[in-house]
Design a protein around this motif. Structure first.
Motif, PDB file in Angstrom:
ATOM      1  N   TRP A   1       0.856  -1.187   0.000  1.00  0.00           N
ATOM      2  CA  TRP A   1       0.000   0.000   0.000  1.00  0.00           C
ATOM      3  C   TRP A   1       0.896   1.242   0.000  1.00  0.00           C
TER       4      TRP A   1
ATOM      5  N   GLU B   1      -3.538   3.019  -5.381  1.00  0.00           N
ATOM      6  CA  GLU B   1      -3.880   2.438  -4.087  1.00  0.00           C
ATOM      7  C   GLU B   1      -2.854   1.388  -3.654  1.00  0.00           C
ATOM      8  N   ILE B   2      -2.568   0.412  -4.516  1.00  0.00           N
ATOM      9  CA  ILE B   2      -1.794  -0.760  -4.102  1.00  0.00           C
ATOM     10  C   ILE B   2      -0.919  -1.292  -5.231  1.00  0.00           C
TER      11      ILE B   2
END
Length: 646
Positions: free
Chosen positions: A568, A614-615
């Motif tokens: 993350w 986001e990730i």
């Protein structure tokens, strides 16, 4: 910063769909396509309007099909993939010379001596879009540009039915109770309604989402340019009569973004870009008549936890103080039993309060605002709400949230996941954290220290915050894992306690230290060795037997991997702030962080241009996944840039 791309960036169609752009309108609406102009997702669209801010979104114009007609042939300059065997790919990327994005996207094409420069711009604070094509015809024959808007007029993510009716009515198109007005200097002609059911979305396919879509075409626009001449076609679509002029929209978006960069006043080019990108998450919320922060595009709405984490970077580090005040007042109005809403009310639906951290982060956000502005009047207006939060956390509130005898906060019960690691797969909790989570108790300690400071100049209820903070600091020693030289993730009496996770970094990065300097440094070192990557922190030590190296597949596989090793971006902000803190904000430490941030700058060119995702995969984070633009990712890195200039 102008992001420039060339033909080497779309050597294949697949590579051309790796990157996209994002423009937002401050109402929850947006425009997003790949850099070759295709829709690689259901949620891509030329005009994703928002009829009730910020999340009643309708995909009005999904894509634009564009062809150049020569005397004996017609050639697509648009690109789009289709289901195999159903329709031949549009491969306009073959003729595409360049793509750039600074304030809005610009494409350039070269076909048989004809140059085309295309610009797309989204109306600000309204539901409208403009597109222009400058055509320099250096060939010896006349050429006609044909533009066919592919329409949907359906809620975002829905599937268009081939029974839906579309009608051209005067200067507008009507369907599904919605109306879209148009204005153009080209030749507008109505066409027999046709449905195109073959669209293929590669990015939905790899995530196990619906991988195909349908559009409708009921009109086209033609624009003819003679050989040796130059011409410019303009199209504007909007949900109100007399849409804005294309040139006005271009000037407006440039002016706004320049003002954002100037107000934030970061010396680094990447930070200036992120300051502009941060504002893309700010939206009006109709149900509360105030400002809010959307968690991410294209999937997420405004959530309490995400907003309270993102606000410090997206609004305070960028010096958007009035926006921050509006957002905090919006949340204050919905405080209930000491909890901040994780989901806002929509229609007859009640707010959702299933988060233990949002209320504590609210107090932290007010404190960060105060540190920037010294606005004691605003703090006073928030004081009773903050005291109410402390009261309910002590006495006990919903979702098993209650201070225990040792002063620490316990949270979570049954199947309710109330920290940010909140995935639930039916009755299975992939990342169970019921008990006393480490970051929640770090937030709790900081909230008590903040209230001690605020009570010195605010009128209202008083309590002995200092004594309670001392008790919490003493009890926080229970989190120390001597064997691993770092903090336990949770106190629950289960295996989860000793798993090495990124949550411990916030016990160091927060303004009030709950650990000794020696232990803070140990935590930072362990997090770096086991969890750090240039694009974010892993959510679980790769040596753990529950570690998932790759994020992808269907919903179940993605949920199982989400917090079990997946990288993350947003905890990386906490890591850098913690590193600076334990090294006394020395020039050497700042130089180290600046050097490592240069690696992250490369991420601005990948995925959603100018944004942070986001990730990433846990094992080898090379391609962004999840939301291609995430508010707390941008906000937390902006906090680091802010710390570097202090």
């Amino acid at each position: 910063m102008n992001f420039l791309y060339g033909k080497q960036d779309w050597k294949t169609f697949e590579r051309g769909e790796e990157n996209c752009f994002l423009m937002t309108n401050g109402l929850g609406g947006f425009s997003s396509l790949t850099m070759i102009g295709s829709c690689g997702r259901n949620d891509h669209g030329v005009l994703m309007a928002c009829v009730k801010s910020p999340n009643h979104r309708y995909n009005m114009i999904h894509r634009l099909e564009e062809l150049l007609h020569f005397e004996e042939e017609k050639i697509h300059i648009s690109s789009q993939d289709f289901r195999r065997g159903k329709r031949k790919r549009e491969e306009g990327y073959y003729y595409q010379c360049g793509f750039s994005y600074e304030d809005y996207p610009v494409w350039s094409y070269l076909v048989k001596g004809v140059e085309v420069v295309k610009k797309l711009v989204l109306m600000q604070e309204g539901n409208g879009v403009g597109v222009s094509y400058e055509i320099r015809n250096r060939s010896e024959e006349d050429v006609t540009l044909e533009v066919l808007p592919h329409l949907q007029f359906i809620p975002k993510g829905s599937l268009l039915s081939d029974q839906q009716v579309f009608a051209v009515e005067g200067d507008s198109i009507a369907s599904n109770g919605l109306r879209l007005y148009y204005k153009t200097n080209g030749d507008f002609s109505e066409l027999p309604l046709t449905f195109h059911k073959e669209l293929y979305y590669a990015y939905d396919a790899c995530d196990g989402r619906r991988e195909w879509g349908c559009t409708a075409v009921n009109h086209h626009i033609l624009f003819r340019v003679s050989g040796g001449e130059t011409g410019k076609l303009e199209l504007v679509y909007g949900m109100k009569p007399e849409p804005s002029k294309m040139e006005d929209m271009l000037q407006d978006i440039c002016r706004r973004r320049e003002e954002l960069a100037k107000q934030a006043d970061f010396p680094e080019g990447a930070a200036r870009v992120l300051a502009q990108s941060a504002n893309q998450f700010v939206s009006y919320r109709a149900s509360t008549e105030g400002q809010t922060l959307l968690a991410g595009f294209p999937f997420f709405e405004d959530w309490g936890r995400d907003t309270m984490i993102a606000i410090s970077g997206c609004c305070l580090a960028t010096r958007q103080y009035s926006t921050a005040k509006s957002i905090l007042r919006t949340f204050q109005a919905y405080c209930k039993k000491g909890l901040m809403p994780n989901l806002f009310p929509e229609g007859k639906e009640a707010p959702g309060y299933n988060t233990v951290d949002a209320a504590l982060l609210f107090i932290l956000a007010v404190y960060e605002y105060y540190r920037k502005t010294k606005d004691t009047d605003f703090v006073q207006s928030m004081y009773d709400t903050m005291e109410e939060i402390i009261h309910w956390y002590i006495e006990g509130t919903d979702f098993g949230i209650k201070m225990q005898e040792d002063g620490l906060i316990q949270a979570g019960m049954e199947k309710d996941q109330v920290t940010w690691m909140d995935v639930r797969v039916e009755n299975y909790l992939p990342t169970p954290r019921h008990g006393k989570p480490v970051e929640i108790n770090a937030y709790w300690y900081n909230a008590l220290c903040i209230m001690k400071e605020f009570s010195g100049f605010c009128t209202g209820k008083k309590r002995d915050y200092e004594a309670l903070a001392v008790q919490v600091r003493e009890s926080f020693r229970k989190f120390w894992n001597e064997e691993a030289g770092c903090l336990k993730d949770v106190l629950s009496g289960t295996r989860a306690d000793t798993q090495i996770r990124c949550n411990q970094i916030w016990a160091v990065s927060l303004p009030f230290s709950v650990l000794s300097p020696e232990r803070e440094k140990q935590v930072v070192d362990v997090v770096f060795r086991k969890l750090y990557t240039p694009y974010g922190l892993r959510t679980l030590d790769p040596a753990d037997e529950e570690f998932w190296p790759v994020y992808g597949g269907g919903q179940l596989e993605r949920d199982l991997a989400y917090h079990q090793g997946t990288v993350w971006v947003f905890p990386l902000g906490g890591y850098y702030l913690a590193y600076l803190k334990v090294n006394g904000y020395s020039e050497e430490a700042k130089a180290c962080v600046r050097g490592q941030l240069q690696n992250l700058e490369a991420a601005l060119r990948e995925g959603c241009i100018g944004q942070l995702a986001e990730i990433y995969d846990g094992a080898n984070p090379v391609s962004s996944k999840g939301c291609f633009a995430q508010a707390w990712s941008v906000g937390e890195i902006l906090r680091v840039y802010d710390a570097l200039r202090s």
